[in-house]
Motif scaffolding. Structure first.
Motif, PDB file in Angstrom:
ATOM      1  N   SER A  87       0.828  -1.214   0.000  1.00 35.21           N
ATOM      2  CA  SER A  87       0.000   0.000   0.000  1.00 35.21           C
ATOM      3  C   SER A  87       0.859   1.259   0.000  1.00 35.21           C
ATOM      4  CB  SER A  87      -0.934   0.006   1.215  1.00 35.21           C
ATOM      5  OG  SER A  87      -1.862  -1.049   1.116  1.00 35.21           O
ATOM      6  N   GLU A  97      -4.423   5.772  -2.852  1.00 34.02           N
ATOM      7  CA  GLU A  97      -4.553   5.194  -1.518  1.00 34.02           C
ATOM      8  C   GLU A  97      -5.480   3.998  -1.657  1.00 34.02           C
ATOM      9  OE1 GLU A  97      -4.884   7.493   1.983  1.00 34.02           O
ATOM     10  OE2 GLU A  97      -4.178   9.296   0.983  1.00 34.02           O
ATOM     11  N   ASP A  99      -7.083   0.304   0.029  1.00 34.71           N
ATOM     12  CA  ASP A  99      -7.373  -0.405   1.273  1.00 34.71           C
ATOM     13  C   ASP A  99      -7.311  -1.904   1.066  1.00 34.71           C
ATOM     14  OD1 ASP A  99      -7.961   2.021   2.556  1.00 34.71           O
ATOM     15  OD2 ASP A  99     -10.040   1.947   1.874  1.00 34.71           O
ATOM     16  N   LYS A 100      -7.855  -2.359  -0.037  1.00 33.32           N
ATOM     17  CA  LYS A 100      -8.007  -3.794  -0.252  1.00 33.32           C
ATOM     18  C   LYS A 100      -7.048  -4.267  -1.339  1.00 33.32           C
ATOM     19  CE  LYS A 100     -11.384  -7.349  -0.950  1.00 33.32           C
ATOM     20  NZ  LYS A 100     -12.512  -7.755  -1.722  1.00 33.32           N
TER      21      LYS A 100
END
Length: 180
Positions: A87, A97, A99-100
């Motif tokens: 990330s 950005e 998250d997953k």
């Protein structure tokens, strides 16, 4: 092939010159008994895909393979998980950005850094993003490009390990159901 620790002549604990190859992955100090293992460093690469079935690739800004295509990624820092490192590298190189991320596969590699072959374990991840997410090249990336997966040519990727990962990824896409 040169032993990964061949350039290290002195024991890092006591400074002895009697720091000798112990086996294929370690050196041992004959004076203080310290054994150092050359384990691979963790590295990551991201297959960032949008719903138009385009892959986000970057153009390398630095050597090795400056000017060739690459995937966003890099080395995992100390005290980071592989996912945190992935990330962070995505944000540093593209501004995204995420998250997953989904783990895909790994491969052994030797990355040439400052004339030294650094053994790595490359971990590749899938990241799905929306079509309108803004990207900007930064850090090790000179340029960000969205390329339809069917137009990807692995030979345009300058690092052999990334080229092999791209080939593997493309092959896996042909056996998956259409995700659009």
């Amino acid at each position: 092939m040169e032993h990964p620790l061949e350039k290290f002549a002195y024991c890092p604990i006591c400074g002895s010159k009697h720091f000798v190859i112990n086996n294929f992955k370690s050196k041992h100090c004959e004076d203080c008994g310290f054994t150092y293992y050359a384990n691979p460093c963790a590295a990551t690469a991201a297959f960032i895909v949008n719903s138009r079935n385009e892959l986000l690739v970057v153009r390398r800004a630095k050597e090795p393979a400056k000017g060739t295509l690459d995937l966003p990624g890099g080395f995992v820092d100390m005290y980071e998980t592989a996912e945190e490192g992935m990330s962070r590298e995505i944000k540093e190189e593209t501004g995204l950005e995420v998250d997953k991320i989904e783990y895909l596969f790994s491969s052994p590699n030797v990355y040439l850094y400052s004339g030294l072959g650094v053994h790595t374990i490359d971990m590749d991840y899938l990241v799905r993003v929306s079509d309108d997410c803004p990207v900007r090249a930064a850090d090790d990336a000179a340029e960000c490009l969205w390329i339809p997966i069917e137009d990807i040519h692995p030979e345009e990727f300058g690092l052999l390990s990334i080229r092999h990962a791209v080939e593997r990824f493309i092959a896996s896409q042909s056996i998956l159901p259409d995700s659009r």
